[in-house]
Design a protein around this motif. Structure first.
Motif: not given
Ligand SMILES: CC(C)(COP(=O)(O)OP(=O)(O)OC[C@H]1O[C@@H](n2cnc3c(N)ncnc32)[C@H](O)[C@@H]1OP(=O)(O)O)[C@@H](O)C(=O)NCCC(=O)NCCS
Length: 436
Positions: A116, A118-120, A150
């Motif tokens: 998590r 890391r911009g994935v 989103y």
């Molecule tokens: C939510 C999730 C997909 C984020 O993945 P990630 O690879 O850590 O996200 P990124 O590193 O690409 O971050 C993307 C942006 O979202 C933000 N972000 C990531 N997770 C977040 C969260 N749980 N709540 C709020 N913001 C979040 C980051 O700060 C980042 O912001 P920026 O681009 O403005 O700096 C991951 O935490 C996950 O799989 N969670 C569990 C499943 C889930 O909740 N899926 C979403 C279904 S709607």
């Protein structure tokens, strides 16, 4: 339907960004059992779901060819065949006022806890938007588990839904009789009429999205959930000519220790006529031995409250945004819907990802259809909106005046937002009645 999008190759921009992080993006081949099952495993793990049973795996595998599943892989981990991140998407018809258009329905967004922040997720979401644009799909859609993620990709909440709880013993019926007949049917009988009815109701409901693949079976209780399947009951409404116009899927549950007191969950109440709607609500509210009826994902302006003697016995237990939309091609989406009447409106859209950036003028005529042209014209009411706010305004589910008061959009001349609402807002609020 843009089915060719299902076979789109990996988005090179996202793949290159992930490669810098030591990760590899790949489109899953649904015919490759090991790869497809590993992807489904990662998706379940991402949402903290239990591991799939064989039966559920079979169901999901059967509908996997209907979606484009993407995995992100870390070849340096102990089990490199299991993706560390997942996303899936497919083309699905979205109903809009007066018509429908193809959307790119996105789901299964997960990133492993070890990978998590890391911009994935950003790489995956941005890549889905580019894939949709390349395929000519003008809008992306999703339902969210995590609401805070989103907007940064340009999605805005576009429909709201309510859950309600009805005190069935006290609410009273004041909605009269429908001329047709309600009859109980089996699950097989419900499935037989279900696909036509659901699709007919979906086409008449702005905000509703076509149900694709295993999600259709879930409505009736999937074979992979035998307990759940056994609990479901089904009724249909036929009009006076014997044509089926409505379907009810409900689940009675005995309140602990009291076999004279059940609660009933209305899982789906689908009606293509007002008579069917009335008859099915009346049926479920007058079941014997039932104290409470709960219903989910119902429209915010549910007519039910006008059909009962005591509307205060209908308690709204939840109001939440449900469908999120991301406009990719403003000319295509704004042309696809009808408007409340003749009028003009200009929108100046800011889109950090560029897809929807620009100014657009909607000119609706007396037939309520619109011609949409790039550019803004003098003397036309104009709203300046970020692209996520355009998604919220698009179906008329959100009020421009309310967004203006919240500082989320700007109007050129005082009163422009109110004029926009007059043009954009449909007679009934849009609603999405399923999850995806
Ligand atoms: C939510 C999730 C997909 C984020 O993945 P990630 O690879 O850590 O996200 P990124 O590193 O690409 O971050 C993307 C942006 O979202 C933000 N972000 C990531 N997770 C977040 C969260 N749980 N709540 C709020 N913001 C979040 C980051 O700060 C980042 O912001 P920026 O681009 O403005 O700096 C991951 O935490 C996950 O799989 N969670 C569990 C499943 C889930 O909740 N899926 C979403 C279904 S709607």
């Amino acid at each position: 339907m843009h089915d060719d999008a299902l076979t789109a190759p990996v988005d090179e921009t996202a793949a290159a960004a992930l490669t810098k992080n030591g990760l590899r993006m790949a489109v899953v081949d649904p015919a490759d059992d090991a790869q497809a099952e590993a992807w489904l495993h990662a998706d379940a793990r991402g949402f903290h779901d239990p591991a799939h049973s064989d039966a559920l795996l079979g169901e999901l595998r059967a509908s996997q060819p209907l979606q484009r599943s993407v995995g992100v892989y870390d070849d340096g981990i102990a089990e490199p065949g299991i993706p560390v991140a997942t996303v899936a998407a497919w083309p699905a018809a979205l109903t809009v006022p007066g018509g429908q258009l193809d959307s790119w329905a996105i789901s299964a967004v997960t990133v492993a806890p070890t990978h998590r922040r890391r911009g994935v997720a950003r790489a995956m979401l941005e890549s889905e938007l580019r894939v949709a644009v390349a395929a000519g799909i003008p809008i992306a859609a999703l339902t969210v588990t995590e609401t805070t993620i989103y907007r940064r990709y340009g999605f805005g909440p576009a429909t709201w839904s309510t859950d309600v709880e009805v005190d069935a013993r006290r609410v009273g019926w004041d909605g009269g009789e429908a001329p047709g007949r309600v009859q109980l049917i089996t699950r097989d009988g419900a499935i037989a009429v279900g696909s036509t009815l659901l699709e007919e109701a979906r086409r008449a409901t702005p905000g509703d999205v076509q149900v694709v693949g295993h999600r259709f079976g879930r409505i009736f209780g999937a074979p992979s959930e035998p307990e759940e399947q056994r609990k479901r009951r089904f009724a249909r409404y036929d009009d006076a000519d014997g044509v089926t116009r409505g379907l009810l899927v409900y689940r009675p549950t005995q309140e602990e220790g009291d076999f004279t007191n059940f609660s009933v969950d209305v899982l789906h109440l689908v009606a293509t006529t007002d008579d069917a709607y009335r008859a099915l609500w009346r049926f479920v509210l007058s079941l014997d031995l039932v104290g409470t009826v709960r219903a989910f994902l119902r429209p915010v302006d549910e007519p039910l409250r006008w059909l009962v003697a005591d509307p205060r016995r209908i308690r709204t237990t939840e109001v939440r945004e449900h469908l999120w939309l991301r406009v990719l091609d403003p000319v295509a989406v704004l042309s696809a819907r009808t408007y409340a009447g003749p009028g003009r409106l200009a929108l100046r859209v800011a889109d950090p990802l560029g897809h929807a950036e620009g100014a657009f003028t909607v000119a609706a005529d007396a037939s309520r259809a619109a011609t949409v042209t790039p550019g803004e014209q003098e003397g036309v009411p104009l709203l300046e909106v970020p692209v996520d706010v355009l998604g919220s305004l698009y179906l008329g589910g959100a009020s421009a005046v309310s967004l203006l008061r919240a500082g989320r959009l700007r109007e050129r001349t005082p009163g422009d937002a109110a004029l926009a609402d007059r043009l954009l807002r449909p007679p009934m609020a849009p609603v999405l009645t399923t999850w995806f």
